[in-house]
Design an enzyme around this catalytic site. Structure first.
Site, PDB file in Angstrom:
ATOM      1  N   ASP A  95       0.397  -1.434   0.005  1.00  0.00           N
ATOM      2  CA  ASP A  95      -0.462   0.143  -0.219  1.00  0.00           C
ATOM      3  C   ASP A  95       1.129   1.165   0.262  1.00  0.00           C
ATOM      4  O   ASP A  95       0.308   2.052  -0.463  1.00  0.00           O
ATOM      5  CB  ASP A  95      -0.312  -0.043   1.240  1.00  0.00           C
ATOM      6  CG  ASP A  95      -2.361  -1.143   1.411  1.00  0.00           C
ATOM      7  OD1 ASP A  95      -2.531  -1.652  -0.072  1.00  0.00           O
ATOM      8  OD2 ASP A  95      -3.048  -1.164   2.393  1.00  0.00           O
ATOM      9  N   ARG A 100      -9.207  18.836  22.428  1.00  0.00           N
ATOM     10  CA  ARG A 100      -7.776  19.411  23.501  1.00  0.00           C
ATOM     11  C   ARG A 100      -7.258  17.751  23.400  1.00  0.00           C
ATOM     12  O   ARG A 100      -7.822  16.397  24.231  1.00  0.00           O
ATOM     13  CB  ARG A 100      -7.699  19.522  25.209  1.00  0.00           C
ATOM     14  CG  ARG A 100      -7.880  20.704  24.845  1.00  0.00           C
ATOM     15  CD  ARG A 100      -8.327  21.428  26.698  1.00  0.00           C
ATOM     16  NE  ARG A 100      -8.076  22.367  26.993  1.00  0.00           N
ATOM     17  CZ  ARG A 100      -8.924  24.149  26.884  1.00  0.00           C
ATOM     18  NH1 ARG A 100     -10.144  22.752  25.992  1.00  0.00           N
ATOM     19  NH2 ARG A 100      -8.685  25.147  27.296  1.00  0.00           N
ATOM     20  N   ALA A 154      -6.080   1.846   7.861  1.00  0.00           N
ATOM     21  CA  ALA A 154      -5.117   2.382   8.129  1.00  0.00           C
ATOM     22  C   ALA A 154      -5.308   3.043   9.493  1.00  0.00           C
ATOM     23  O   ALA A 154      -5.837   2.619  10.044  1.00  0.00           O
ATOM     24  CB  ALA A 154      -5.029   3.258   6.850  1.00  0.00           C
ATOM     25  N   GLN A 181       1.672   9.701   3.203  1.00  0.00           N
ATOM     26  CA  GLN A 181       2.795   9.706   3.977  1.00  0.00           C
ATOM     27  C   GLN A 181       3.952  10.869   4.171  1.00  0.00           C
ATOM     28  O   GLN A 181       4.996  10.977   4.724  1.00  0.00           O
ATOM     29  CB  GLN A 181       4.093   8.780   2.658  1.00  0.00           C
ATOM     30  CG  GLN A 181       3.465   7.621   2.474  1.00  0.00           C
ATOM     31  CD  GLN A 181       3.728   6.592   1.244  1.00  0.00           C
ATOM     32  OE1 GLN A 181       4.167   7.217   0.605  1.00  0.00           O
ATOM     33  NE2 GLN A 181       4.158   5.344   1.581  1.00  0.00           N
TER      34      GLN A 181
END
Length: 273
Positions: free
Chosen positions: A45, A149, A163, A224
């Site tokens: 992938d 937060r 993912a 990425q």
């Protein structure tokens, strides 16, 4: 038909790339790195993500195909021992059939005079604070939803739902659904500070905006790509006008991918180095 092949750096994948190039030439098809009609990734992938970002400005004219060389991937429909069958299917492809999935449109706005940055993501975009708690207001379709937060926030596509999104407790969404998903990363919830604490599925006609309270030391990731950013004022997320197209000579059922990847665990040999 012009075909571009992108491989990862393992010896096995590079060997398969050479074999595939020979088969393509013998079949009378054309290799074209600059303006391809088909982009084939060989690896996993991560390799297909790299191919996507390499050709992100040509998405309207390109179809993608993934070949995995050792590990089952959610973007790879072909095995490394099926190269001849793949090339035969390309030679017989006369109708340019494809299946398309939504992408994430990301716009980053700054407090200084810098021009905003624009990205497309296939999987997800995350924003984190480096040195402390990230604080930001979350808006949905222009209306304040919550004050966050915690460590950070992730916005993912349906294809990216399996993912990083899944690892932080997000839902798995079928990629044919036009939706975005917002998932919290280690949110702070106590008597003083509260967030919903659950992933949010955002409809196709809605958008997400995150206004950051502190404008320094944030890390922004787009698939990425990792960026250390200062002076971020706001990040806007929506479903992109562009879509990714996969050649549909063979396209594995999504729930079969999920079952094989997370439940049954298909046994595959490690990649040859």
């Amino acid at each position: 038909m012009g075909i571009s092949i992108i491989s990862n750096a393992t010896k096995h994948s590079l060997k398969k790339k050479r074999e595939l190039e020979d088969l393509i030439r013998k079949k009378g098809l054309t290799l074209s790195e600059k303006n391809p009609d088909i982009v084939i990734s060989i690896g996993g992938d991560g390799t297909l993500l790299a191919a996507f970002h390499r050709y992100v400005h040509q998405l309207n004219t390109i179809r993608f195909i993934g070949i995995h060389t050792g590990h089952l991937g959610f973007y790879t429909d072909w095995r490394d021992y099926e190269l001849e069958e793949l090339v035969d299917s390309l030679a017989a492809d006369v109708d340019n059939s494809s299946v398309s999935y939504p992408l994430l449109d990301v716009q980053v706005n700054y407090t200084d005079q810098r021009e905003s940055k624009h990205f497309l993501a296939l999987n997800e975009c995350t924003i984190r604070r480096v040195t402390g708690t990230m604080v930001g207001n979350v808006f949905i379709k222009g209306e304040l939803f919550e004050n966050f937060r915690g460590d950070g926030l992730s916005v993912s596509t349906p294809t990216g739902s399996t993912a990083y999104n899944k690892s932080i407790g997000g839902a798995v969404i079928h990629p044919q659904i036009n939706a975005l998903q917002l998932a919290e990363i280690a949110s702070i919830n106590n008597r003083v500070y509260r967030t919903l604490g659950s992933p949010l599925i955002i409809a196709s006609n809605e958008w997400i905006s995150i206004q950051l309270e502190s404008h320094n030391d944030h890390v922004l990731s787009v698939d990425q790509l990792i960026l250390s950013e200062e002076n971020i004022k706001q990040i806007d997320y929506k479903i992109a006008d562009e879509r990714i197209h996969f050649a549909s000579h063979r396209h594995t059922n999504f729930w079969s991918r999920v079952k094989d990847g997370f439940i049954e665990g298909t046994e595959l040999k490690d990649e040859l180095m």
